[in-house]
Design a protein around this motif. Sequence first.
Motif, PDB file in Angstrom:
ATOM      1  N   UNK A  25       0.857  -1.183   0.000  1.00 33.82           N
ATOM      2  CA  UNK A  25       0.000   0.000   0.000  1.00 33.82           C
ATOM      3  C   UNK A  25       0.893   1.234   0.000  1.00 33.82           C
ATOM      4  N   UNK A  26       0.758   2.056  -1.044  1.00 37.92           N
ATOM      5  CA  UNK A  26       1.530   3.292  -1.124  1.00 37.92           C
ATOM      6  C   UNK A  26       0.704   4.387  -0.456  1.00 37.92           C
ATOM      7  N   UNK A  27       1.122   4.723   0.749  1.00 41.01           N
ATOM      8  CA  UNK A  27       0.308   5.583   1.602  1.00 41.01           C
ATOM      9  C   UNK A  27       0.061   6.964   0.977  1.00 41.01           C
ATOM     10  N   UNK A  28       1.119   7.550   0.454  1.00 39.09           N
ATOM     11  CA  UNK A  28       1.016   8.912  -0.049  1.00 39.09           C
ATOM     12  C   UNK A  28       0.138   8.994  -1.298  1.00 39.09           C
ATOM     13  N   UNK A  29       0.311   8.049  -2.188  1.00 39.93           N
ATOM     14  CA  UNK A  29      -0.466   8.076  -3.430  1.00 39.93           C
ATOM     15  C   UNK A  29      -1.818   7.385  -3.291  1.00 39.93           C
ATOM     16  N   UNK A  30      -1.966   6.652  -2.195  1.00 42.69           N
ATOM     17  CA  UNK A  30      -3.230   5.949  -1.990  1.00 42.69           C
ATOM     18  C   UNK A  30      -3.504   4.870  -3.022  1.00 42.69           C
ATOM     19  N   UNK A  31      -2.447   4.169  -3.442  1.00 47.33           N
ATOM     20  CA  UNK A  31      -2.643   3.089  -4.419  1.00 47.33           C
ATOM     21  C   UNK A  31      -2.030   1.794  -3.924  1.00 47.33           C
TER      22      UNK A  31
ATOM     23  N   UNK B  95       7.340   1.889 -12.907  1.00 42.91           N
ATOM     24  CA  UNK B  95       6.905   2.230 -11.547  1.00 42.91           C
ATOM     25  C   UNK B  95       7.802   1.571 -10.495  1.00 42.91           C
ATOM     26  N   UNK B  96       8.097   0.286 -10.716  1.00 49.23           N
ATOM     27  CA  UNK B  96       8.964  -0.402  -9.747  1.00 49.23           C
ATOM     28  C   UNK B  96      10.319   0.282  -9.638  1.00 49.23           C
ATOM     29  N   UNK B  97      10.925   0.564 -10.793  1.00 51.61           N
ATOM     30  CA  UNK B  97      12.258   1.191 -10.788  1.00 51.61           C
ATOM     31  C   UNK B  97      12.234   2.498  -9.998  1.00 51.61           C
ATOM     32  N   UNK B  98      11.195   3.266 -10.221  1.00 46.23           N
ATOM     33  CA  UNK B  98      11.038   4.544  -9.528  1.00 46.23           C
ATOM     34  C   UNK B  98      10.940   4.353  -8.014  1.00 46.23           C
ATOM     35  N   UNK B  99      10.046   3.452  -7.614  1.00 43.43           N
ATOM     36  CA  UNK B  99       9.821   3.232  -6.189  1.00 43.43           C
ATOM     37  C   UNK B  99      11.044   2.621  -5.513  1.00 43.43           C
TER      38      UNK B  99
ATOM     39  N   UNK C  44       5.564   3.064   2.694  1.00 39.72           N
ATOM     40  CA  UNK C  44       5.119   1.804   2.107  1.00 39.72           C
ATOM     41  C   UNK C  44       4.648   0.844   3.202  1.00 39.72           C
ATOM     42  N   UNK C  45       3.424   0.393   3.048  1.00 41.65           N
ATOM     43  CA  UNK C  45       2.865  -0.519   4.049  1.00 41.65           C
ATOM     44  C   UNK C  45       2.452  -1.818   3.387  1.00 41.65           C
ATOM     45  N   UNK C  46       2.379  -2.859   4.227  1.00 38.81           N
ATOM     46  CA  UNK C  46       1.818  -4.109   3.730  1.00 38.81           C
ATOM     47  C   UNK C  46       0.347  -3.853   3.409  1.00 38.81           C
ATOM     48  N   UNK C  47      -0.034  -4.138   2.177  1.00 39.60           N
ATOM     49  CA  UNK C  47      -1.411  -3.876   1.764  1.00 39.60           C
ATOM     50  C   UNK C  47      -2.260  -5.139   1.740  1.00 39.60           C
ATOM     51  N   UNK C  48      -1.663  -6.239   2.197  1.00 39.48           N
ATOM     52  CA  UNK C  48      -2.387  -7.508   2.163  1.00 39.48           C
ATOM     53  C   UNK C  48      -2.904  -7.900   3.532  1.00 39.48           C
TER      54      UNK C  48
END
Length: 288
Positions: A6-12, A29-33, A52-56
């Motif tokens: 879970x991308x907290x800032x972008x909410x995705x 996107x991966x390379x960026x993150x 970055x949080x666990x989103x599962x």
Amino acid sequence: MANIVWHEKWGIELDLTRGDLGHESIPKLWELLYQNDRIDALRGVPVAKRGLQCGGVCRRAGVVAWMYLRERGGRREAVHERAEDEQRHRAPLSDEHKAYQERIVRAADSLGYPANSEVRTAVGPRSWIQTDTLVQGEGGIRVGWEIQLSSAGAEGPRSVKARASKAAKHGIIPAWHTDRSDYARRTDTHWTRSDHLPAEVIAKTGDLRVVSGFRVLDFWRCGIHALYRCPDTPNRCGKRHVTPKPRDVLFDDLVRKTAAGLIVPITHRTGSTTHRFWVTDADRDQGR
Ligand SMILES: [Zn+2]
Ligand SMILES: [Zn+2]
């Protein structure tokens, strides 16, 4: 590790099982993150500040579990910062755990107290308390049961104290139950313990004993006829003391009486140690 971040800032949500992380419209996107995360790491930014949080599994459980990114042999991985969160993914609820949850619901229900399992109580815009089983008792009493059995990690649950005090702060009485004597000896919350039993036995309606965590308070005057030694001096000090004596209690009674406010958690100091256990409300009141 987890597949959903879970991308907290972008909410995705980022789906690590997919090459584009589930976002076709954002190339690389991966390379960026990953690069951002590496730079943050080099700058000494704590994982909890990288967004970055666990989103599962963790997010569903109402737990904020921070993660960092890594590449291993070309594989993209999101790693939990804390082992405790990682553990959550490995250990599905055991039959014994479920049997305890069902037993709590049944015991509470027999007195008309509503109880539910896997309850998430919102305590802020982004904060939850997740309880294995939450009992709604007399006059607004809420008891949050947490079951920690032998099947859990050998090290035992971490941040018990923080979780228990968060619950207490928000009006949920934390009640941690285990079948392990090493957990039961901990003083981070009010632990109760039963013997290690198979799920079939826990699920039955017969006696299920709580063998530690409940005590009766023996109040006595430190005089010549006292049965106990003075806890403070080598002699008789003449003061009033209290000796907590372990006493078995039936698990169903513990569930019902904590919900009814007849059994309550207390802290008891001896020297520099703070002990935490359960007593009757009458004993608590007498000790005040
Ligand atoms: Zn997780
Ligand atoms: Zn004394």
